[in-house]
Design an enzyme around this catalytic site. Structure first.
Site, PDB file in Angstrom:
ATOM      1  N   SER A 138      35.168 151.784 115.873  1.00 47.19           N
ATOM      2  CA  SER A 138      36.216 151.700 116.899  1.00 47.19           C
ATOM      3  C   SER A 138      35.827 152.598 118.064  1.00 47.19           C
ATOM      4  O   SER A 138      35.191 153.646 117.863  1.00 47.19           O
ATOM      5  CB  SER A 138      37.550 152.181 116.335  1.00 47.19           C
ATOM      6  OG  SER A 138      38.490 152.317 117.382  1.00 47.19           O
ATOM      7  N   TYR A 152      42.316 158.418 111.990  1.00 46.62           N
ATOM      8  CA  TYR A 152      41.646 157.111 112.108  1.00 46.62           C
ATOM      9  C   TYR A 152      40.370 157.252 112.946  1.00 46.62           C
ATOM     10  O   TYR A 152      39.304 156.741 112.578  1.00 46.62           O
ATOM     11  CB  TYR A 152      42.619 156.128 112.750  1.00 46.62           C
ATOM     12  CG  TYR A 152      42.024 154.800 113.154  1.00 46.62           C
ATOM     13  CD1 TYR A 152      41.891 153.764 112.236  1.00 46.62           C
ATOM     14  CD2 TYR A 152      41.605 154.566 114.470  1.00 46.62           C
ATOM     15  CE1 TYR A 152      41.347 152.535 112.613  1.00 46.62           C
ATOM     16  CE2 TYR A 152      41.070 153.348 114.851  1.00 46.62           C
ATOM     17  CZ  TYR A 152      40.940 152.337 113.917  1.00 46.62           C
ATOM     18  OH  TYR A 152      40.408 151.123 114.293  1.00 46.62           O
TER      19      TYR A 152
HETATM   20  N1  LIG Z   1      42.633 145.750 116.554  1.00 49.40           N
HETATM   21  C1  LIG Z   1      42.041 146.669 117.311  1.00 49.40           C
HETATM   22  O1  LIG Z   1      42.447 146.947 118.451  1.00 49.40           O
HETATM   23  C2  LIG Z   1      40.843 147.399 116.780  1.00 49.40           C
HETATM   24  C3  LIG Z   1      40.213 148.307 117.633  1.00 49.40           C
HETATM   25  C4  LIG Z   1      39.110 149.005 117.184  1.00 49.40           C
HETATM   26  C5  LIG Z   1      38.631 148.793 115.909  1.00 49.40           C
HETATM   27  N2  LIG Z   1      39.265 147.909 115.102  1.00 49.40           N
HETATM   28  C6  LIG Z   1      38.708 147.749 113.758  1.00 49.40           C
HETATM   29  O2  LIG Z   1      38.474 146.377 113.499  1.00 49.40           O
HETATM   30  C7  LIG Z   1      38.658 146.126 112.095  1.00 49.40           C
HETATM   31  C8  LIG Z   1      39.662 145.006 111.924  1.00 49.40           C
HETATM   32  O3  LIG Z   1      40.837 145.356 112.604  1.00 49.40           O
HETATM   33  P1  LIG Z   1      42.072 144.351 112.754  1.00 49.40           P
HETATM   34  O4  LIG Z   1      42.808 144.790 113.951  1.00 49.40           O
HETATM   35  O5  LIG Z   1      41.612 142.956 112.618  1.00 49.40           O
HETATM   36  O6  LIG Z   1      42.928 144.781 111.464  1.00 49.40           O
HETATM   37  P2  LIG Z   1      44.192 144.107 110.762  1.00 49.40           P
HETATM   38  O7  LIG Z   1      44.687 142.927 111.522  1.00 49.40           O
HETATM   39  O8  LIG Z   1      45.144 145.218 110.442  1.00 49.40           O
HETATM   40  O9  LIG Z   1      43.562 143.569 109.369  1.00 49.40           O
HETATM   41  C9  LIG Z   1      43.146 144.477 108.420  1.00 49.40           C
HETATM   42  C10 LIG Z   1      42.530 143.731 107.263  1.00 49.40           C
HETATM   43  O10 LIG Z   1      42.082 144.698 106.308  1.00 49.40           O
HETATM   44  C11 LIG Z   1      42.606 144.368 105.026  1.00 49.40           C
HETATM   45  N3  LIG Z   1      42.731 145.613 104.261  1.00 49.40           N
HETATM   46  C12 LIG Z   1      43.428 146.727 104.563  1.00 49.40           C
HETATM   47  N4  LIG Z   1      43.254 147.656 103.601  1.00 49.40           N
HETATM   48  C13 LIG Z   1      42.404 147.117 102.687  1.00 49.40           C
HETATM   49  C14 LIG Z   1      41.828 147.578 101.483  1.00 49.40           C
HETATM   50  N5  LIG Z   1      42.077 148.808 100.995  1.00 49.40           N
HETATM   51  N6  LIG Z   1      41.024 146.745 100.799  1.00 49.40           N
HETATM   52  C15 LIG Z   1      40.750 145.495 101.248  1.00 49.40           C
HETATM   53  N7  LIG Z   1      41.251 145.001 102.398  1.00 49.40           N
HETATM   54  C16 LIG Z   1      42.077 145.815 103.100  1.00 49.40           C
HETATM   55  C17 LIG Z   1      43.902 143.646 105.309  1.00 49.40           C
HETATM   56  O11 LIG Z   1      44.242 142.823 104.186  1.00 49.40           O
HETATM   57  P3  LIG Z   1      45.760 142.281 103.923  1.00 49.40           P
HETATM   58  O12 LIG Z   1      46.032 141.311 105.070  1.00 49.40           O
HETATM   59  O13 LIG Z   1      45.662 141.621 102.611  1.00 49.40           O
HETATM   60  O14 LIG Z   1      46.664 143.468 103.972  1.00 49.40           O
HETATM   61  C18 LIG Z   1      43.502 142.812 106.534  1.00 49.40           C
HETATM   62  O15 LIG Z   1      42.784 141.667 106.130  1.00 49.40           O
HETATM   63  C19 LIG Z   1      39.085 147.450 111.482  1.00 49.40           C
HETATM   64  O16 LIG Z   1      37.973 148.122 110.975  1.00 49.40           O
HETATM   65  C20 LIG Z   1      39.649 148.200 112.666  1.00 49.40           C
HETATM   66  O17 LIG Z   1      39.610 149.599 112.475  1.00 49.40           O
HETATM   67  C21 LIG Z   1      40.361 147.215 115.494  1.00 49.40           C
END
Ligand SMILES: NC(=O)c1ccc[n+]([C@@H]2O[C@H](COP(=O)([O-])OP(=O)(O)OC[C@H]3O[C@@H](n4cnc5c(N)ncnc54)[C@H](OP(=O)(O)O)[C@@H]3O)[C@@H](O)[C@H]2O)c1
Length: 243
Positions: A138, A152
Protein backbone atom coordinates in the site's frame (compact mmCIF):
# COMPACT_ATOMS: atom_id res chain seq x y z
CA UNK A 1 2.81 -25.92 -18.50
CA UNK A 2 -0.39 -24.82 -16.74
CA UNK A 3 -0.24 -21.50 -14.92
CA UNK A 4 -1.75 -22.04 -11.46
CA UNK A 5 -2.29 -18.92 -9.33
CA UNK A 6 -3.40 -18.62 -5.72
CA UNK A 7 -5.04 -15.29 -4.87
CA UNK A 8 -5.54 -14.68 -1.17
CA UNK A 9 -8.56 -12.56 -0.28
CA UNK A 10 -10.15 -13.08 -3.68
CA UNK A 11 -13.83 -12.73 -2.81
CA UNK A 12 -14.08 -8.98 -3.43
CA UNK A 13 -12.23 -5.79 -4.35
CA UNK A 14 -8.74 -6.00 -5.82
CA UNK A 15 -8.51 -9.77 -5.26
CA UNK A 16 -11.72 -10.42 -7.22
CA UNK A 17 -10.60 -8.12 -10.06
CA UNK A 18 -7.26 -9.96 -10.16
CA UNK A 19 -9.02 -13.34 -10.32
CA UNK A 20 -11.08 -12.16 -13.31
CA UNK A 21 -8.02 -10.74 -15.06
CA UNK A 22 -5.85 -13.82 -14.53
CA UNK A 23 -8.66 -16.20 -15.52
CA UNK A 24 -9.08 -14.21 -18.76
CA UNK A 25 -5.35 -14.77 -19.39
CA UNK A 26 -5.66 -18.54 -19.03
CA UNK A 27 -4.56 -19.08 -15.44
CA UNK A 28 -6.14 -21.73 -13.24
CA UNK A 29 -7.22 -19.95 -10.07
CA UNK A 30 -7.17 -20.88 -6.39
CA UNK A 31 -9.56 -18.33 -4.88
CA UNK A 32 -9.13 -17.85 -1.15
CA UNK A 33 -11.58 -16.05 1.12
CA UNK A 34 -12.28 -16.12 4.84
CA UNK A 35 -15.99 -15.54 5.48
CA UNK A 36 -17.85 -14.17 2.44
CA UNK A 37 -18.85 -17.50 0.93
CA UNK A 38 -21.70 -16.00 -1.12
CA UNK A 39 -19.47 -13.51 -2.96
CA UNK A 40 -16.67 -16.04 -3.41
CA UNK A 41 -19.07 -18.66 -4.78
CA UNK A 42 -20.63 -16.17 -7.22
CA UNK A 43 -17.21 -15.27 -8.57
CA UNK A 44 -16.10 -18.88 -8.78
CA UNK A 45 -19.31 -19.81 -10.67
CA UNK A 46 -18.64 -16.92 -13.08
CA UNK A 47 -15.06 -18.08 -13.73
CA UNK A 48 -16.13 -21.71 -14.14
CA UNK A 49 -18.97 -20.93 -16.56
CA UNK A 50 -17.53 -22.64 -19.64
CA UNK A 51 -14.84 -24.80 -18.03
CA UNK A 52 -13.32 -25.53 -14.62
CA UNK A 53 -10.70 -22.87 -13.96
CA UNK A 54 -11.31 -21.87 -10.32
CA UNK A 55 -11.33 -23.69 -6.99
CA UNK A 56 -12.61 -22.04 -3.81
CA UNK A 57 -10.22 -22.24 -0.88
CA UNK A 58 -11.77 -21.01 2.36
CA UNK A 59 -9.34 -20.28 5.17
CA UNK A 60 -7.70 -17.71 7.40
CA UNK A 61 -4.29 -17.08 5.85
CA UNK A 62 -2.89 -15.75 9.12
CA UNK A 63 -3.20 -19.31 10.50
CA UNK A 64 -0.46 -21.76 9.54
CA UNK A 65 -2.76 -24.82 9.59
CA UNK A 66 -5.21 -23.10 7.23
CA UNK A 67 -2.40 -22.09 4.85
CA UNK A 68 -1.10 -25.67 4.72
CA UNK A 69 -4.59 -26.98 3.97
CA UNK A 70 -5.24 -24.30 1.30
CA UNK A 71 -2.05 -25.21 -0.57
CA UNK A 72 -2.78 -28.95 -0.29
CA UNK A 73 -6.29 -28.44 -1.68
CA UNK A 74 -4.86 -26.41 -4.55
CA UNK A 75 -2.21 -29.11 -5.23
CA UNK A 76 -4.93 -31.75 -5.39
CA UNK A 77 -7.13 -29.73 -7.75
CA UNK A 78 -4.73 -28.13 -10.22
CA UNK A 79 -1.23 -29.36 -9.27
CA UNK A 80 1.56 -27.23 -7.76
CA UNK A 81 1.08 -23.50 -8.06
CA UNK A 82 3.28 -21.38 -10.30
CA UNK A 83 2.04 -17.90 -9.29
CA UNK A 84 0.99 -16.33 -5.98
CA UNK A 85 -0.80 -13.07 -5.18
CA UNK A 86 -0.64 -12.18 -1.50
CA UNK A 87 -3.61 -9.83 -1.42
CA UNK A 88 -5.63 -10.55 1.75
CA UNK A 89 -5.40 -7.81 4.36
CA UNK A 90 -7.51 -5.96 6.90
CA UNK A 91 -7.97 -2.39 8.09
CA UNK A 92 -9.25 -1.64 11.58
CA UNK A 93 -11.27 1.49 12.42
CA UNK A 94 -9.40 4.77 12.09
CA UNK A 95 -7.69 5.82 15.31
CA UNK A 96 -4.43 7.18 16.70
CA UNK A 97 -1.69 4.99 18.12
CA UNK A 98 -2.52 6.04 21.70
CA UNK A 99 -5.84 4.21 21.38
CA UNK A 100 -4.53 0.98 19.82
CA UNK A 101 -4.30 -2.14 22.01
CA UNK A 102 -2.08 -5.17 21.48
CA UNK A 103 -5.02 -7.25 20.29
CA UNK A 104 -5.69 -4.91 17.37
CA UNK A 105 -2.03 -4.48 16.47
CA UNK A 106 -1.38 -8.23 16.51
CA UNK A 107 -4.49 -8.92 14.44
CA UNK A 108 -3.40 -6.46 11.76
CA UNK A 109 0.16 -7.76 11.72
CA UNK A 110 -0.79 -11.43 11.62
CA UNK A 111 -3.42 -10.95 8.91
CA UNK A 112 -1.34 -8.64 6.73
CA UNK A 113 2.22 -9.87 7.37
CA UNK A 114 2.34 -13.41 8.83
CA UNK A 115 -0.05 -14.52 6.08
CA UNK A 116 2.28 -13.25 3.35
CA UNK A 117 5.29 -14.98 4.93
CA UNK A 118 3.45 -18.30 5.25
CA UNK A 119 2.03 -18.21 1.72
CA UNK A 120 5.40 -17.20 0.23
CA UNK A 121 7.03 -20.11 2.07
CA UNK A 122 4.57 -22.67 0.75
CA UNK A 123 4.72 -21.18 -2.75
CA UNK A 124 8.52 -21.20 -2.94
CA UNK A 125 8.57 -24.88 -1.90
CA UNK A 126 6.39 -25.68 -4.92
CA UNK A 127 8.06 -23.43 -7.51
CA UNK A 128 10.70 -25.95 -8.53
CA UNK A 129 10.69 -24.67 -12.13
CA UNK A 130 10.57 -20.98 -11.22
CA UNK A 131 7.53 -18.84 -10.64
CA UNK A 132 6.31 -15.38 -9.73
CA UNK A 133 4.91 -13.81 -6.59
CA UNK A 134 3.22 -10.43 -6.18
CA UNK A 135 2.71 -9.03 -2.69
CA UNK A 136 0.03 -6.35 -2.46
CA UNK A 137 1.36 -3.54 -0.31
CA UNK A 138 0.00 0.00 0.00
CA UNK A 139 1.08 3.59 -0.52
CA UNK A 140 0.48 3.78 3.25
CA UNK A 141 3.85 2.03 3.66
CA UNK A 142 5.48 5.25 2.35
CA UNK A 143 3.09 7.73 3.93
CA UNK A 144 2.57 6.17 7.38
CA UNK A 145 -1.21 6.80 7.62
CA UNK A 146 -1.00 9.07 10.70
CA UNK A 147 -4.21 9.57 12.75
CA UNK A 148 -5.81 6.66 10.90
CA UNK A 149 -3.92 3.37 10.70
CA UNK A 150 -0.23 3.44 11.58
CA UNK A 151 -0.54 -0.29 12.33
CA UNK A 152 -1.78 -1.01 8.80
CA UNK A 153 0.90 1.22 7.25
CA UNK A 154 3.62 -0.53 9.25
CA UNK A 155 2.28 -3.93 8.19
CA UNK A 156 2.61 -2.90 4.54
CA UNK A 157 6.18 -1.65 5.09
CA UNK A 158 6.93 -5.13 6.44
CA UNK A 159 5.43 -6.64 3.29
CA UNK A 160 7.74 -4.43 1.18
CA UNK A 161 10.76 -5.70 3.10
CA UNK A 162 9.59 -9.30 2.70
CA UNK A 163 9.32 -8.64 -1.04
CA UNK A 164 12.85 -7.27 -1.27
CA UNK A 165 14.48 -9.91 0.89
CA UNK A 166 12.72 -12.90 -0.60
CA UNK A 167 13.33 -11.66 -4.15
CA UNK A 168 17.07 -11.77 -3.47
CA UNK A 169 16.85 -15.10 -1.64
CA UNK A 170 15.14 -16.95 -4.51
CA UNK A 171 16.34 -15.07 -7.61
CA UNK A 172 18.81 -17.82 -8.56
CA UNK A 173 15.92 -20.30 -8.60
CA UNK A 174 14.07 -18.32 -11.27
CA UNK A 175 11.41 -17.10 -8.86
CA UNK A 176 10.52 -13.43 -9.18
CA UNK A 177 9.02 -11.56 -6.21
CA UNK A 178 7.56 -8.09 -6.66
CA UNK A 179 5.11 -5.77 -4.95
CA UNK A 180 2.35 -3.39 -5.93
CA UNK A 181 1.50 -0.36 -3.80
CA UNK A 182 -2.05 0.79 -4.54
CA UNK A 183 -3.22 4.23 -3.46
CA UNK A 184 -6.90 5.02 -2.84
CA UNK A 185 -8.95 2.36 -4.60
CA UNK A 186 -12.75 2.06 -4.67
CA UNK A 187 -13.37 -1.10 -2.59
CA UNK A 188 -15.34 -2.03 0.53
CA UNK A 189 -12.17 -2.00 2.62
CA UNK A 190 -12.70 1.67 3.50
CA UNK A 191 -16.07 0.90 5.08
CA UNK A 192 -14.26 -1.59 7.35
CA UNK A 193 -11.99 1.29 8.37
CA UNK A 194 -15.09 3.28 9.35
CA UNK A 195 -15.23 5.65 6.35
CA UNK A 196 -16.96 4.28 3.22
CA UNK A 197 -16.52 7.60 1.37
CA UNK A 198 -12.78 7.89 2.10
CA UNK A 199 -11.62 7.69 -1.53
CA UNK A 200 -13.89 10.55 -2.61
CA UNK A 201 -12.82 12.63 0.41
CA UNK A 202 -9.17 12.20 -0.54
CA UNK A 203 -9.34 12.45 -4.32
CA UNK A 204 -8.46 16.17 -4.57
CA UNK A 205 -5.13 15.30 -2.88
CA UNK A 206 -4.29 12.74 -5.56
CA UNK A 207 -2.32 14.18 -8.52
CA UNK A 208 -4.55 12.35 -11.03
CA UNK A 209 -7.58 13.82 -9.15
CA UNK A 210 -9.42 10.55 -8.82
CA UNK A 211 -9.45 7.27 -6.93
CA UNK A 212 -8.38 4.07 -8.66
CA UNK A 213 -10.46 1.11 -9.76
CA UNK A 214 -9.65 -2.45 -8.63
CA UNK A 215 -9.14 -3.41 -12.28
CA UNK A 216 -6.28 -0.88 -12.56
CA UNK A 217 -4.46 -2.64 -9.72
CA UNK A 218 -5.27 -6.07 -11.16
CA UNK A 219 -3.60 -5.00 -14.42
CA UNK A 220 -0.39 -4.07 -12.57
CA UNK A 221 -0.42 -7.37 -10.66
CA UNK A 222 -1.02 -9.36 -13.85
CA UNK A 223 1.85 -7.61 -15.60
CA UNK A 224 4.30 -8.33 -12.76
CA UNK A 225 3.24 -11.99 -12.79
CA UNK A 226 3.61 -12.26 -16.55
CA UNK A 227 6.63 -13.10 -18.71
CA UNK A 228 6.49 -9.48 -19.94
CA UNK A 229 8.06 -8.65 -16.55
CA UNK A 230 10.66 -11.43 -16.86
CA UNK A 231 13.59 -9.16 -15.87
CA UNK A 232 11.76 -7.50 -12.96
CA UNK A 233 12.30 -8.76 -9.43
CA UNK A 234 12.53 -7.12 -6.01
CA UNK A 235 10.62 -4.15 -7.41
CA UNK A 236 7.67 -2.37 -5.87
CA UNK A 237 5.36 -0.66 -8.33
CA UNK A 238 3.41 2.36 -7.08
CA UNK A 239 -0.10 2.43 -8.54
CA UNK A 240 -1.39 5.40 -6.62
CA UNK A 241 -2.31 8.12 -9.12
CA UNK A 242 0.98 9.92 -8.52
CA UNK A 243 0.58 10.19 -4.75
N1 LIG B 1 -8.65 -0.45 -1.31
C1 LIG B 1 -7.60 0.36 -1.22
O1 LIG B 1 -7.72 1.60 -1.30
C2 LIG B 1 -6.23 -0.21 -1.01
C3 LIG B 1 -5.16 0.68 -0.99
C4 LIG B 1 -3.88 0.19 -0.79
C5 LIG B 1 -3.67 -1.17 -0.64
N2 LIG B 1 -4.74 -2.00 -0.66
C6 LIG B 1 -4.44 -3.43 -0.48
O2 LIG B 1 -5.02 -4.18 -1.53
C7 LIG B 1 -5.40 -5.47 -1.03
C8 LIG B 1 -6.86 -5.71 -1.33
O3 LIG B 1 -7.60 -4.65 -0.79
P1 LIG B 1 -9.18 -4.50 -1.02
O4 LIG B 1 -9.47 -3.07 -0.85
O5 LIG B 1 -9.58 -5.21 -2.25
O6 LIG B 1 -9.72 -5.28 0.27
P2 LIG B 1 -11.19 -5.78 0.66
O7 LIG B 1 -12.21 -5.34 -0.33
O8 LIG B 1 -11.38 -5.43 2.11
O9 LIG B 1 -11.04 -7.39 0.54
C9 LIG B 1 -10.25 -8.06 1.45
C10 LIG B 1 -10.22 -9.52 1.08
O10 LIG B 1 -9.36 -10.19 2.01
C11 LIG B 1 -10.05 -11.31 2.56
N3 LIG B 1 -9.51 -11.56 3.90
C12 LIG B 1 -9.46 -10.72 4.96
N4 LIG B 1 -8.85 -11.33 5.99
C13 LIG B 1 -8.50 -12.57 5.56
C14 LIG B 1 -7.83 -13.67 6.16
N5 LIG B 1 -7.39 -13.64 7.43
N6 LIG B 1 -7.67 -14.79 5.43
C15 LIG B 1 -8.11 -14.87 4.15
N7 LIG B 1 -8.73 -13.85 3.52
C16 LIG B 1 -8.92 -12.72 4.23
C17 LIG B 1 -11.51 -10.93 2.51
O11 LIG B 1 -12.32 -12.11 2.52
P3 LIG B 1 -13.89 -12.10 2.95
O12 LIG B 1 -14.59 -11.31 1.85
O13 LIG B 1 -14.25 -13.53 2.96
O14 LIG B 1 -13.98 -11.41 4.27
C18 LIG B 1 -11.58 -10.21 1.15
O15 LIG B 1 -11.64 -11.15 0.10
C19 LIG B 1 -5.05 -5.47 0.45
O16 LIG B 1 -3.78 -6.02 0.65
C20 LIG B 1 -5.04 -4.00 0.79
O17 LIG B 1 -4.24 -3.72 1.92
C21 LIG B 1 -6.01 -1.57 -0.83
Amino acid sequence: MAKVALITGGSRGIGAATARKLASEGYLIGLNYIKNKVAATQLSDELNKDRKRCVLLQGDVSQESDVLRIFEELDETFGPLTHLVNNAAILQPQTKLVDMDANRINRVLSTNVTSAFLCCREAVKRMVNGGAIVNVSSAAARIGAPHEYIDYAASKAAVDTLTKGLALEVADRGIRVNGVRPGFIYTDMHADGGEPGRVDRMKENIPLKRGGQPEEIAAAIAWLLSDDASYVTGSILDAAGGR
